[in-house]
Scaffold this active site. Structure first.
Site, short mmCIF file in Angstrom:
data_model
loop_
_atom_site.label_atom_id
_atom_site.label_comp_id
_atom_site.label_asym_id
_atom_site.label_seq_id
_atom_site.Cartn_x
_atom_site.Cartn_y
_atom_site.Cartn_z
N SER A 1 -18.49 10.95 -3.10
CA SER A 1 -19.83 11.18 -2.59
C SER A 1 -20.20 10.00 -1.71
CB SER A 1 -20.82 11.31 -3.74
OG SER A 1 -20.93 10.06 -4.39
N LYS A 2 -21.39 10.05 -1.15
CA LYS A 2 -21.84 9.01 -0.23
C LYS A 2 -21.68 7.62 -0.81
CE LYS A 2 -24.76 10.18 3.48
NZ LYS A 2 -26.03 10.51 4.01
N ARG A 3 -22.04 7.52 -2.09
CA ARG A 3 -22.03 6.20 -2.72
C ARG A 3 -20.62 5.62 -2.81
NH1 ARG A 3 -20.98 6.39 -8.41
NH2 ARG A 3 -20.92 8.65 -8.53
N HIS A 4 -19.59 6.46 -2.74
CA HIS A 4 -18.22 5.98 -2.77
C HIS A 4 -17.67 5.68 -1.38
CE1 HIS A 4 -18.17 8.74 -6.40
NE2 HIS A 4 -17.84 7.58 -6.90
N GLY A 5 -18.40 6.05 -0.37
CA GLY A 5 -17.86 5.85 0.98
C GLY A 5 -17.56 7.15 1.70
#
Ligand code: GLU
Length: 472
Positions: A246-250
């Site tokens: 997801s976004k938080r992982h890149g």
């Protein structure tokens, strides 16, 4: 490497088929890369198709972001881009041909009837698999209809997936999916198959979230008597914690990797290759080597984990390996002012000192910043703290010593600074720190003798003098 050995004699054609509903994300870029490498390895073609049939969600900026991201990553496709929406008539013609052949049918189920079927499936806790009563009936009026696939009901379908291995699905699980909507527009499921066939695609390499679709797409090939493609469904990328990316992982657009993180395309491309594919212990793999080595057998079956730290490390490697002139241009482009020829040349000469300390272009720019500061320098708090106590008196001695240096090279400069430190009975660092503060306005910088050499005699002595105590 032969064009025929592992591919049963076919000339390989692959494609990347993104839906332009958002940016080119990292997973899509990896899919494109694998398609490109597989095609190049077999001297085949790598095609690009923009799947813009969903008119409500497809946007021009998304198309541009995809083309831009692919170009940046060197994912060069062959020939013209195919736009799926422009081929809607051809898709509809195939649906009608399937009706003629008895492989598809006009279905007149009403919305209410469909809602009833859905409710029944829900009540029985079963997935909705439509077998319409219109499979075997016709209707003469001009009531609206959709065209549905007359899906096989008996037996089973097995796909020898080049990554997943043999996967079998009972045909009773395949529903009579819609091929043409009541407004005559094709569905995604139909358009993909028609386009892949018409484009001569031999190998469909895509995310394993599409594996189920393959079982719904094959009946269309069979009905039309078209050769079936080879499938390779690659596992999705997960975050470092194992959860879906997801976004938080890149999970950002590739433009963010370029613009916001200052990564080099070679590094991103190398990282994506290693994410889900391996060649022994090799970590640094050039595009050329990748083309030589790439095979689908080397693609792992389980999801790989995205590791930003690894990507950063790899990027540091590619920065160090990059040509100084190329890096200077990249840094110049990121400077908040127009970089002139002389400044560009200075940047070029600085790269040797700056490169080893930078993991990305942001850090490289930050490292180069001192070169372009104007006198008198504004010191940050850390640098100001370094000039407290008797530091400014040391600067006076350093100024005198440096002023006497004949050749302005790092060796002579180091010798001069050492002499001052020895004479004052302080460590080299105690002389270097105030010098760094005066020359760069900061507490950290490239090696101090490199800083002196790059700034040159006049600018260096000027910056030191700016920080010296006023006489009297
Ligand atoms: N357009 C689909 C997607 O972006 C890909 C379809 C395919 O590769 O078959 O997910």
């Amino acid at each position: 490497m032969s064009a025929t050995k592992d591919t049963g004699g076919t000339h390989v054609v692959t494609r990347f088929a993104p839906s332009p509903t958002g940016f080119l994300h990292i997973g899509g870029a990896r899919t494109a890369l694998f398609n490109l490498l597989f095609a190049r390895h077999h001297n085949g073609k790598f095609l690009l198709r923009i799947e813009d049939t969903d008119r409500a969600r497809s946007t021009q900026p998304a198309i541009e972001a995809i083309l831009d991201g692919m170009t940046w990553l060197g994912l060069d496709w062959d020939g013209e881009v195919t736009y799926q929406f422009a081929r809607a008539d051809r898709h509809a013609a195939v649906a009608h041909a399937m009706v003629e052949k008895g492989a598809a049918y006009r279905c007149y189920l009403t919305q209410d009837e469909l809602a009833g079927m859905r409710a029944e499936a829900e009540a029985n806790k079963k997935p909705l698999r439509i077998r319409s009563p219109w499979r075997e009936k016709t209707h003469d009026g001009d009531t609206p209809f959709v065209v549905r696939l007359k899906a096989p009901t008996e037996g089973a379908t097995t796909i020898a997936d080049l990554v997943q291995g043999e996967v079998t699905v009972q045909n009773s699980e395949i529903d009579d999916l819609v091929l043409l909507r009541s407004d005559g527009t094709p569905t995604y499921m139909l358009a993909v198959v028609v386009d892949d066939h018409d484009m001569g695609v031999t190998h469909v390499i895509r995310g394993d979230d599409h594996l189920n679709n393959a079982f719904r797409q094959l009946p269309i090939y069979k009905a039309m008597g078209w050769p079936e493609p080879h499938y390779a469904h690659i596992p999705l990328i997960h975050g470092s914690d194992g959860a879906k990316l997801s976004k938080r992982h890149g999970a950002l657009g590739v433009d963010a990797y370029r613009d916001e993180m200052g990564l080099l395309p070679e590094a991103v491309s190398n990282y994506l290759l290693r994410l889900g594919w391996g060649h022994g212990d090799d970590e640094i793999i050039s595009r050329e080597q990748a083309i030589k080595w790439f095979d689908l057998a080397g693609v792992g079956k389980s999801p790989s984990r995205f590791d930003m730290k690894k990507l950063e490390n790899l990027n540091g490697y590619y920065i160090r390996a990059s040509d100084d002139a190329v890096l200077a241009d990249l840094v110049a482009a990121r400077m908040p002012f127009e970089v002139g020829e002389e400044q560009r040349d200075l940047l070029r000469r600085s790269m040797g000192a700056l490169k080893p300390r930078a993991a990305n272009l942001l850090e490289l720019c930050d490292g180069a910043w001192f070169l372009f500061r104007t006198r008198p320098l504004e010191l940050d708090d850390d640098a100001a703290a370094l000039l407290e106590g008797n530091a400014r008196a040391i600067l006076v001695r350093l100024h005198a010593a440096l002023d006497g240096v004949a050749g302005w090279d790092t060796e002579a400069l180091e010798a001069a600074v050492r002499t001052v430190a020895d004479d004052a009975g302080i460590k080299l660092g105690a002389a270097a720190q105030p010098l760094r503060a005066a020359l760069t306005g900061r507490k950290t910088s490239p090696g101090i003798f490199d800083v002196l050499a790059l700034l040159g005699r006049e600018e260096s002595l000027g910056r030191i003098a700016d920080q010296m105590p006023l006489p009297g």
